[in-house]
Design a protein around this motif. Sequence first.
Motif, short mmCIF file in Angstrom:
data_model
loop_
_atom_site.label_atom_id
_atom_site.label_comp_id
_atom_site.label_asym_id
_atom_site.label_seq_id
_atom_site.Cartn_x
_atom_site.Cartn_y
_atom_site.Cartn_z
N SER A 70 -1.41 -6.69 -2.09
CA SER A 70 -0.30 -7.50 -1.59
C SER A 70 -0.72 -8.37 -0.41
CB SER A 70 0.86 -6.59 -1.18
OG SER A 70 1.35 -5.86 -2.29
N VAL B 3 4.91 -3.78 1.82
CA VAL B 3 3.63 -3.17 2.13
C VAL B 3 3.47 -2.95 3.63
CG1 VAL B 3 1.15 -3.62 2.14
CG2 VAL B 3 2.45 -3.91 0.05
N TRP C 219 4.74 -8.38 0.62
CA TRP C 219 4.08 -8.14 1.90
C TRP C 219 5.00 -7.42 2.88
CZ3 TRP C 219 0.33 -6.89 4.61
CH2 TRP C 219 0.20 -7.19 5.96
N ASP D 21 4.97 0.21 4.53
CA ASP D 21 4.11 1.34 4.17
C ASP D 21 2.95 1.51 5.15
OD1 ASP D 21 5.78 1.71 2.00
OD2 ASP D 21 4.49 0.57 0.62
N ILE D 22 2.39 0.41 5.63
CA ILE D 22 1.28 0.49 6.60
C ILE D 22 1.77 1.12 7.91
CG2 ILE D 22 -0.32 -0.88 7.98
CD1 ILE D 22 -0.43 -2.89 5.68
N GLY E 147 -3.34 5.31 1.59
CA GLY E 147 -2.71 4.07 1.16
C GLY E 147 -3.69 2.92 1.01
N SER F 111 -3.21 -1.15 0.70
CA SER F 111 -2.28 -2.29 0.74
C SER F 111 -3.00 -3.62 0.55
CB SER F 111 -1.53 -2.30 2.08
OG SER F 111 -0.86 -1.08 2.30
#
Length: 306
Positions: A78, A138, A135, A141-142, A73, A75
């Motif tokens: 963003s 994202v 954000w 996702d983190i 990933g 990120s």
Amino acid sequence: MCMVIFAPIFAICAFATCGGYTGHLEVRVDCADRKQSNLSINVDFGYPFRLQQVHFQAPLCEKNRQETLFLTGDSSPSAQFYLTVGVLAFLYSLLATIVYIFYQNKYRENNRGPLVDFIITVVFSLAWLVSTCSWAKVLSDIKTATDPTQVLLLINACRAQTNICAVTHEPVWSRLNTSVVFGFVNLTLWAGNIWFVYKETGWYKTGQRYPTRSASGKRANSMRQRLYSESSFDQTADSDDRRQLYRQQSIALSEGSLDPQIYRQGSLNQPVQSLSLPQTRLGPPMAYSQGSPTNSKGPVIIVDKI
């Protein structure tokens, strides 16, 4: 005033909680042959969250070999966009504070200051909306990419049932969660300030100069006009009746068909505003002697006083 006080503070809180974050993940691997046991694997990541560049060494439990693994990933776009919006909002809010306090007259001159301020406020409101929502997505996702369970699945030694893998330390997400909250607070603050900045512009003042009439006001105005027209028509009709009556009496008097006493009564019955004149009538001709001071013969005019 709220914009001047709170905008710089919340902008600092937004980009500070995002920009300075560092996460730490630690797992332990125990091999079945006991030759390699209690092996700790540390995974560190942080802003700008380019997780594809984060790597760590994991044992294979075979002849003391190790492998290099990477997280998945990216990120950074963003996160950097969110941080940039926070820094620019902080700088502009400071500049606006200085202008509001020390250059108020120039700010209102030619209405340019309020118009520029209104446009920039709208732009920052949209920027906070887009950056905060992006954000927040994202960040989810983190959290998924750095989840301990997902990291353990990347390690080949943890896939074997004979080896034991455990998580000894997990990342703390409270700081990043707070950054998302501050993003929505800034969005609310800037979006709410649009109305107050709009009231300072010439657009709002022009709309207030020519207010629209409500339906009740229009009905009341039409009713007043109708009553005024009806009263004017009645006054005109009364005036026409009085003039017509006076004309008929004058014609009848000239023809000798109306008694003076009756005419006088009719004149007395007229309103005070009408003007009545002394009435005259013709008497029979009279003859005078020679000794009379007058030698003319003719009709005598008798004036009846009212």
